[in-house]
Design an enzyme around this catalytic site. Structure first.
Site, mmCIF file in Angstrom:
data_model
loop_
_atom_site.group_PDB
_atom_site.id
_atom_site.type_symbol
_atom_site.label_atom_id
_atom_site.label_comp_id
_atom_site.label_asym_id
_atom_site.label_seq_id
_atom_site.Cartn_x
_atom_site.Cartn_y
_atom_site.Cartn_z
ATOM 1 N N HIS A 1 -4.199 -5.564 0.041
ATOM 2 C CA HIS A 1 -3.562 -5.742 1.326
ATOM 3 C C HIS A 1 -3.442 -7.744 1.466
ATOM 4 C CE1 HIS A 1 -3.290 -2.055 4.247
ATOM 5 N NE2 HIS A 1 -4.196 -1.475 2.688
ATOM 6 N N CYS B 1 1.240 -1.114 0.357
ATOM 7 C CA CYS B 1 0.153 0.306 0.108
ATOM 8 C C CYS B 1 1.295 1.494 0.111
ATOM 9 C CB CYS B 1 -1.149 0.116 1.344
ATOM 10 S SG CYS B 1 -2.643 0.842 0.963
ATOM 11 N N GLU C 1 -2.618 -9.142 3.429
ATOM 12 C CA GLU C 1 -2.789 -10.160 5.122
ATOM 13 C C GLU C 1 -4.999 -9.483 5.172
ATOM 14 O OE1 GLU C 1 -3.639 -5.338 5.737
ATOM 15 O OE2 GLU C 1 -2.396 -6.697 4.769
#
Length: 452
Positions: A426, A342, A428
């Protein structure tokens, strides 16, 4: 027979209806069953009415709530007591929850269906009002396990319908209680669909949330038009103050992979530009030892540690507003394997000589399709950013590895000669799908190849 403002759950309605001595004609329709609650009692149904009163007495007394308006008049419902004033001059009246007062921020919309607590604690939302497009918010409450950082960084929360109750075995408090304790403003009973359409048409807008009647609409509009977010360093306000070690893995009950472990344990230095806890948990689950450092940590100090790799994390705001972070990235890339997520991805783009630009309304949500151009694989990803890298400004040797299929914007980079990889989204998740979790394994493999 039911007092005004008394909440009657569907369960109680069905319990009452099931006891009624009614004809089969009425039993065929739930609508007719519900209508029995408000029918005038007649001969033969007195026993049923008494049963209903006994069964709901305690329930009703707990749920009946009176609200006082500004004149002290008691009402069984809350009236509008808040305003959202946008810089385009539009005024949206709503009901408040959480904290009271006046707050300025950039309004963005998030299309995630779940995960509002993770969104609340994502540091990348610093300085922003998050509008949830999913209309019903708050039904699972909040709990201490779903935090993505140690505090809420967003400026406020905007929802269509705030749940009046919670239903989750992990819930410890309501969303309203949670926000009030953390001094975060929220509003509900506002047309989030209309606001979203306006943001898609005009782009992200600065807005002011206020519950203060002393401020006029014109006062709030002036505040919105004077406030700026472009060019402001936001990561220094969300980063840690000193280095620390991270060792927590993903809890076994939530682990979704069976092959995370690796034979080698790699030491990773993670720059905290607003890092989410789940990034650290996922890296640890893949066998990494992690040292987290502040956003202004000197590159020379990082290289002294001799890490196996460096992670540049997510974070809020404009990457052009943090030239010190770009310089840090420049000094590190090419010396150790690097992974950017990001904000880290955008800083890498600038460090390579590329440019970043502000998107019209950004990407915020857990349902963005991304294509890996190397394999053709499509992942559904979680995204949260208002800026993007211009792929046409990148130097030779830099490769665009991923694109967002909604608008073909750059969603991933690689520079093989520099042992560098980055993603605009992202991997995760938290919240969101786990499709891209393999990116952490790819980073581990990159470190492994470098040490051979």
């Amino acid at each position: 027979m039911a007092a005004t403002g008394v909440h009657i759950s569907p369960l109680k309605r069905l319990e009452f209806a099931d006891q009624c001595l009614i004809s089969p004609r009425f039993q065929t329709s739930l609508q007719n069953r519900r209508s029995l609650l408000f029918r005038k009692p007649s001969v033969g149904v007195t026993r049923v009415v008494n049963f209903y009163r006994l069964k709901t007495q305690a329930f009703s007394s707990d749920r009946a709530t009176a609200y006082a308006d500004k004149d002290g008049v008691q009402r069984p419902w809350k009236i509008s007591d808040a305003r959202l004033v946008l810089e385009d001059g539009s005024v949206w009246r709503a009901k408040s929850f959480g904290a009271s007062g006046t707050q300025v921020g950039e309004v963005v919309f998030n299309t995630s269906l779940t995960g509002y607590q993770e969104i609340l604690t994502d540091p990348s939302y610093a300085g922003q009002f998050v509008l949830m497009t999913n209309p019903h918010i708050g039904n699972t409450g909040v709990n201490p396990d779903d935090e993505e950082s140690n505090q809420c960084f967003l400026a406020g929360l905007v929802v269509r319908s705030l749940s009046i109750c919670t239903s989750n075995w992990r819930c410890t408090q309501t969303l309203s209680e949670y926000l009030a304790k953390r001094n975060i403003m929220g509003i509900y009973d506002v047309d989030t669909r209309a606001i979203t359409r306006r943001l898609r048409q005009d782009g992200s807008l600065i807005g002011v949330l206020s519950t203060e009647e002393s401020l006029t609409d014109e006062d709030l509009l002036e505040m919105a038009r004077k406030w700026k977010i472009v060019g402001v360093d936001l990561i220094s306000g969300v980063s840690c103050d000193a280095p620390y070690e991270w060792s927590d893995k993903t809890d076994s009950e939530w682990e979704f992979k069976n092959d995370q472990s690796v034979s080698n344990s790699f030491h990773v230095v993670a720059y905290d530009f607003g890092i989410k806890h789940n990034i650290l948990r996922r890296l640890t689950s893949y066998g990494c030892k992690i040292t987290v450092v502040p956003s202004n940590w000197p590159a020379s100090e990082t290289l002294k540690i001799k890490p196996d790799g460096v992670l540049f994390s997510n974070g809020p705001g404009d990457p052009s507003a943090v030239p010190y972070a770009v310089e840090t990235v420049k000094e590190i890339i090419g010396k150790v394997p690097v992974f950017g997520i990001c904000m880290g991805h955008q800083l890498i783009g600038q460090a390579l000589g590329g440019k970043t630009f502000k998107m019209k309304f950004g990407h915020h949500g857990g349902n963005h399709p991304v294509c890996d151009l190397r394999t053709g694989r499509v992942d559904i990803s979680a995204q949260n950013h208002n800026y993007a890298v211009d792929p046409n400004s990148l130097p030779d040797g830099a490769e665009v590895t991923h694109i967002n299929l909604n608008d073909n914007s750059c969603a991933g980079l690689a520079f093989p000669k520099l042992n560098l990889m980055s993603l605009q989204y992202h991997p995760e998740s938290s919240p969101g799908p786990h499709d891209s979790d393999s990116a952490f394994r790819e980073f581990v493999e990159l470190m492994k190849e470098t040490t051979l």
